[in-house]
Enzyme design. Structure first.
Site, PDB file in Angstrom:
ATOM      1  N   HIS A 205      -8.077  -7.034   3.279  1.00  0.00           N
ATOM      2  CA  HIS A 205      -6.810  -7.682   3.609  1.00  0.00           C
ATOM      3  C   HIS A 205      -6.516  -7.513   5.094  1.00  0.00           C
ATOM      4  CE1 HIS A 205      -5.551  -8.444  -0.564  1.00  0.00           C
ATOM      5  NE2 HIS A 205      -6.240  -7.342  -0.824  1.00  0.00           N
ATOM      6  N   GLU A 256      -5.283 -16.605   0.348  1.00  0.00           N
ATOM      7  CA  GLU A 256      -6.276 -15.787  -0.349  1.00  0.00           C
ATOM      8  C   GLU A 256      -7.702 -16.230  -0.037  1.00  0.00           C
ATOM      9  OE1 GLU A 256      -5.950 -14.242  -4.259  1.00  0.00           O
ATOM     10  OE2 GLU A 256      -3.890 -14.964  -4.489  1.00  0.00           O
ATOM     11  N   CYS A 265      -0.140 -12.588  -4.701  1.00  0.00           N
ATOM     12  CA  CYS A 265      -1.391 -11.835  -4.583  1.00  0.00           C
ATOM     13  C   CYS A 265      -1.061 -10.357  -4.773  1.00  0.00           C
ATOM     14  CB  CYS A 265      -2.039 -12.074  -3.222  1.00  0.00           C
ATOM     15  SG  CYS A 265      -3.542 -11.097  -2.959  1.00  0.00           S
ATOM     16  N   GLY A 268      -2.888  -7.945  -2.315  1.00  0.00           N
ATOM     17  CA  GLY A 268      -2.314  -8.142  -0.988  1.00  0.00           C
ATOM     18  C   GLY A 268      -0.945  -7.503  -0.855  1.00  0.00           C
TER      19      GLY A 268
END
Length: 330
Positions: A205, A256, A265, A268
């Site tokens: 991420h 994503e 997400c 995330g």
């Protein structure tokens, strides 16, 4: 444009539903047969804050019954069922301390290590199949994940410890903080200078804090540019743009990896809370967690100091179930 002979999925009436009781052990013998053209595919559609998935009951198999290409077609919102990914409920590996295995193919056919909203949908799917339990120990490509079914209908997932070591995320950005981590490191992409924090929750991420989510980014251009910047993220990356609303409330937009813009997400959300605490944007919250508002709704995230683990709480809901047939596109 796909060739005329490409396969796609068309629907049958939803008369055939998935099993509602545990399968006898004789039925759950190992099978690795892949689906082929003409086969009828039973599915259930779930969503977690609008992040929607097609769930396949493969509890009698060790490997997914669909190929990545078949899954990509199934995710097509015009010619298939539509979804951000296909999730397969597989049997646990023999001799290992797991209840089930989860595999997922994104809507572009790629395979991520894990999916936070997906794991909640996976747990609810198991419960709806009759695998009733207070929690499940799930094998994923990111390691063991344990979702817990709450009395209020939400699901809390022990997402494990965040990975902060830059090369392990993986990112090639120069580490600039403790634990050999990348924290608001300057990087140029798409003609703009960004301050990127890199965190892995089993998948990479890139977290970027902005003053205004609507004014400070060109989401449709900056998102994919950062996702595909393999010079900085060799395995590509999920991209989270974050606005701090209060010490206990964050708001985000996510691009994503392998799916593009989605309504939520889970991994995330966990990663950005870790990044926000480490960067001093917010204090570490207690058991109530930090509220994170996504386009599809709210998740609550707690990063526990006592064990360094991240816990995510949120919903997962059955949308519909039915059948589809793998057939040639005319």
């Amino acid at each position: 444009m796909r060739a005329a002979t490409a396969a796609f999925l068309s629907f049958l009436p939803t008369a055939v539903s998935f099993a509602t009781t545990k399968r006898p052990s004789s039925v759950r013998a190992s099978s690795n047969l892949m689906a082929k053209l003409g086969d009828s595919i039973e599915f259930a559609k779930y969503e977690g804050l609008g992040n929607d998935f097609i769930l396949i009951d493969d509890r009698d198999k060790s490997d997914p019954s669909l190929t990545p290409e078949q899954s990509e077609r199934l995710c097509n919102r015009n010619f298939g069922i539509g979804g951000d990914g296909v999730i397969f409920a597989l049997k646990a590996p023999e001799g290992e301390d797991y209840d089930f295995t989860m595999r997922i193919y994104n809507s572009d056919g790629s395979e991520p290590e894990m999916c936070g909203n997906g794991i909640r949908c996976f747990a609810q799917f198991l419960k709806d199949l009759g695998e009733d339990s207070e929690s499940y120990r799930i094998k994923t490509l990111a390691g063991p994940i344990i979702p817990v079914m709450n009395a209020d209908g939400t699901i809390t997932v022990d997402m494990g410890e965040p990975i902060l070591d830059g090369p392990s995320v993986p990112t090639t950005l120069t580490p600039n903080s403790e634990h050999n981590s990348v924290l608001e490191q300057t990087h140029t992409c798409n003609g703009k200078e960004w301050k990127i924090s890199a965190v892995s929750m089993g998948n990479p991420h890139a977290i970027i804090f902005v003053d205004d989510l609507e004014k400070d980014i060109d989401f449709e251009k900056d998102g994919p540019a950062l996702e595909r910047d393999t010079g900085a993220f060799p395995a590509k990356t999920n991209v989270e743009f974050v606005q701090v609303m209060s010490p206990t409330h964050l708001k985000m937009k996510v691009w994503e990896r392998g799916a593009g813009p989605t309504l939520a997400c889970g991994t995330g959300t966990c990663a950005l809370v870790v990044a926000a605490i480490r960067a001093g944007k917010i204090p570490r919250a207690g058991k109530e967690g930090v509220r994170v508002t996504l386009p599809g709704g709210d998740l609550f995230i707690e990063w526990r100091e006592e064990n360094n683990k991240v816990y995510m709480s949120g919903p997962a809901t059955l949308s519909f179930k039915g059948q589809a047939i793998l057939k040639d596109r005319p």
